[in-house]
Design a protein around this motif. Structure first.
Motif, PDB file in Angstrom:
ATOM      1  N   TYR A  58      -4.612   6.218 -10.028  1.00 26.65           N
ATOM      2  CA  TYR A  58      -4.385   6.842  -8.710  1.00 26.65           C
ATOM      3  C   TYR A  58      -4.976   8.260  -8.634  1.00 26.65           C
ATOM      4  CZ  TYR A  58      -1.256   2.999  -7.502  1.00 26.65           C
ATOM      5  OH  TYR A  58      -0.738   1.754  -7.210  1.00 26.65           O
TER       6      TYR A  58
ATOM      7  N   ARG B 222       0.830  -1.216   0.000  1.00 24.20           N
ATOM      8  CA  ARG B 222       0.000   0.000   0.000  1.00 24.20           C
ATOM      9  C   ARG B 222       0.861   1.261   0.000  1.00 24.20           C
ATOM     10  NH1 ARG B 222      -4.776  -1.778   4.308  1.00 24.20           N
ATOM     11  NH2 ARG B 222      -5.452  -3.626   3.154  1.00 24.20           N
TER      12      ARG B 222
ATOM     13  N   GLU C  35       0.796   3.579  -2.226  1.00 22.84           N
ATOM     14  CA  GLU C  35       0.039   4.689  -2.832  1.00 22.84           C
ATOM     15  C   GLU C  35       0.728   5.294  -4.058  1.00 22.84           C
ATOM     16  OE1 GLU C  35      -0.878   7.478   0.276  1.00 22.84           O
ATOM     17  OE2 GLU C  35      -2.266   6.087   1.249  1.00 22.84           O
TER      18      GLU C  35
ATOM     19  N   TYR D 174      -5.297   9.815  -5.165  1.00 19.26           N
ATOM     20  CA  TYR D 174      -4.096   9.814  -4.310  1.00 19.26           C
ATOM     21  C   TYR D 174      -3.233  11.050  -4.558  1.00 19.26           C
ATOM     22  CZ  TYR D 174      -5.250   4.945  -3.286  1.00 19.26           C
ATOM     23  OH  TYR D 174      -5.880   3.802  -2.881  1.00 19.26           O
TER      24      TYR D 174
END
Length: 616
Positions: free
Chosen positions: A301, A268, A270, A304
């Protein structure tokens, strides 16, 4: 050895006590003579009077207590004189008295090998290893001495025996042994075993492999092993991290990206690890793979923190692709301007979007002839109080470049000077000084240009320093060899035309210079720049001629290796002539050893030849 040291310490203690209580101490005459003989033997050895030393050592060897003091020197003389029988007899006696001493046992084995009695040598070392099989300290000591003597197979036996008879790990030692032995395949195996039980040693293993796998062929041994380990140990991340590291060392950015995707999902992260790989690809001019990586982040993403950064990098990468594809496609430039404008419209002018505005303005000015619009945009950025000083300074340099584009060098110089004064000891300040020096160069004031360049030669940035040195040498080399500055002035004027993107006009000027200044020292530089102009115009066939002229008439000069390598890349990348490309890359490896292009020339040659070279 230990008994001797303890005995010597005890003797010193007793002598000290006798001295303190006033009891007279008297050495025996025999002891004095032995010490004198030992000192004399060591002195003969130091002065390389080996025959005299040998006679004394033979006599001294009869005293067991003196063996540790004389062993190394005595044996060295015997072996150098090929007195193997005497060495054999001496060591048999010493080993019998010290059966668990690694040094004496290995030395006896060494003598048996010199006598070409391999069976006896093997039996001797096997006997010793069996005796100390449960003592890992002695096994390690024996192995290290064997490695020092290049008796690698015996060292391996020591470590493997230690592994078998104890709970200790020997991966470090075995990896070190195989590195000395040149068995890099086995060395890698030991490091991988280490990572299986100690993943926290990842950084240590990476450093060790980087230090020891010095050739491309050896380093490539890693890839198949790592891929297998990734598949077999799907529950561990350490091998994914290893293969990402491997691909980055090899500049195989797409391969690193594929592995990093799996890591990113599991840990994770990101998208940050993927973003870093994309940035490295971009910085290494692998724009094709960088574009794929940033596109992946932009698509996956959006929620993010990496998204706006990836989006900006994606547009910058597309821009780099467009700028390096000749001739420049104006429709692609318009598309990039629209992409940058979309970011600015969505987010406004901020610290994050300031770079996008700069890039957009430069595209408009240099490729779309929209100089006035670009000036308005950059001034808006410069006057925005929310923008950091670093970005404002950069925007001022861009604005100066656009004024130079508009044939207003003194307005450009004013802006460069402002940036230089505001950032005296910083890289951007040095860039501003270099740009100012180039204005003096473009306008024919070579003395003033050189005075500025002399200061910049000491710049902390290697790139700026090298650029300053190169321009200074160009000026001095070609002015000192000429009674007038006409040729240099003409050359500088063409340099300005190239900066302004007036390629056809610059090409015509170079053609005229080759006629007007035939045989001038600038000729090879003109031919080199002419070839680059033709490439920018997409005329790859025509670009071959000036490059071949450099090789024919200036084959011993500084531009020869550049010309040879560029010829190879043109044939490979643009003319699809595999045979000619291979010939030039092959010649490069023979005629231009040590060239900065050597590694890439070898890689390209191997790819063209059909070797299994991963292009990712």
């Amino acid at each position: 050895m230990l008994k001797t040291v303890l005995r010597q310490n005890s003797r010193l203690l007793i002598l000290s006590l006798f001295f303190l209580v006033g009891i007279p101490v008297q050495k025996s005459i025999g002891q004095n003579k032995t010490e004198e003989k030992l000192n004399l033997a060591q002195e003969y050895y130091k002065t390389e009077e080996f025959d005299k030393a040998l006679e004394l050592y033979r006599d001294l060897s009869k005293n067991k207590n003196l063996i540790p003091n004389i062993h190394e020197n005595y044996l060295t003389i015997l072996l150098n004189k090929e007195e193997y029988k005497e060495a054999d007899k001496y060591l048999k006696k010493v080993v019998k008295s010290n059966p668990q001493n690694a040094i004496y046992n290995v030395d006896y084995t060494r003598v048996k090998l010199l006598e070409k009695d391999t069976a006896a040598a093997d039996k001797s070392i096997d006997t010793f290893i069996h005796q100390v099989a449960n003592n890992t300290t002695k096994l390690r000591y024996c192995a290290l001495y064997c490695i020092d003597l290049s008796l690698f197979s015996y060292a391996e036996k020591c470590y493997r025996t230690g592994e078998k008879n104890s709970d200790e790990i020997f991966y470090y030692e075995l990896a070190d042994l195989y590195a000395h032995w040149g068995k890099y395949d086995l060395m890698i195996d030991e490091y991988m075993k280490l990572l299986l039980i100690k993943p926290d040693q990842l950084e240590y293993v990476q450093m060790a492999l980087q230090d020891r796998l010095l050739t491309e062929e050896d380093f490539e041994l890693l890839e198949p092993k790592l891929l297998t380990l990734v598949q077999k140990n799907s529950n561990m991340t350490v091998f994914n991290e290893m293969i990402v590291w491997y691909y980055l060392q090899q500049k195989k950015f797409y391969g690193a990206f594929v592995q990093a995707r799996a890591l990113d999902k599991r840990l994770r992260l990101e998208g940050y690890k993927i973003l870093e790989i994309g940035r490295l690809a971009k910085n290494n001019a692998d724009y094709k793979n960088a574009s794929k990586i940033f596109q992946y982040l932009v698509d996956r993403y959006k929620e993010y923190a990496v998204y706006p950064v990836a989006r900006k990098y994606l547009i910058e990468t597309k821009e780099a692709i467009v700028k390096s594809t000749y001739p420049i496609d104006k429709d692609q430039i318009l598309s990039l301007v629209n992409d940058y404008q979309q970011i600015i419209d969505e987010m406004g002018i901020t610290d994050q979007t300031g770079e996008a505005l700069r890039n957009m303005a430069l595209l408009q000015a240099f490729y779309l002839d929209e100089k006035d619009e670009a000036i308005v945009e950059l001034k808006e950025l410069i006057n925005n109080r929310a923008i950091p000083k670093r970005l404002i300074s950069q925007a001022k340099l861009d604005l100066g470049d656009i004024y130079l584009l508009k044939d207003d060098p003194w307005e450009a110089s004013l802006l460069y000077s402002q940036v230089s004064k505001a950032n005296k000891e910083m890289k951007i300040g040095h860039i501003a000084k270099l740009k100012n020096a180039k204005i003096y160069y473009y306008t024919g004031d070579f003395k003033l240009a050189q005075s500025q360049l002399d200061v910049l030669k000491l710049a902390t940035s290697r790139t700026i320093s090298n650029d300053a040195i190169a321009l200074s040498m160009l000026i001095s080399d070609n002015l000192n060899l000429d009674t007038t500055s006409f040729a240099m002035e003409a050359y500088a004027e063409v340099d300005l035309l190239i900066f302004q993107g007036k390629y056809i006009e610059a090409l015509e000027s170079y053609e005229q210079m080759l006629v007007d200044f035939k045989g001038h020292s600038l000729t090879d530089e003109i031919l080199w720049e002419k070839a680059h102009l033709l490439i920018k115009l997409g005329k790859y066939e025509e670009a071959l001629e000036p490059l071949k002229e450099i090789l024919e008439f200036y084959g011993d000069d500084i531009l020869a290796d550049d010309a040879n390598y560029l010829l190879g890349t043109i044939y490979q990348d643009h003319l699809n002539d595999k045979t000619e490309a291979m010939e030039y890359f092959k010649n490069h490896l023979i005629d231009f050893k040590g060239s900065s292009y050597e590694v890439d020339a070898r890689k390209r040659f191997r790819q063209l030849r059909g070797d299994n070279v991963n292009k990712s």
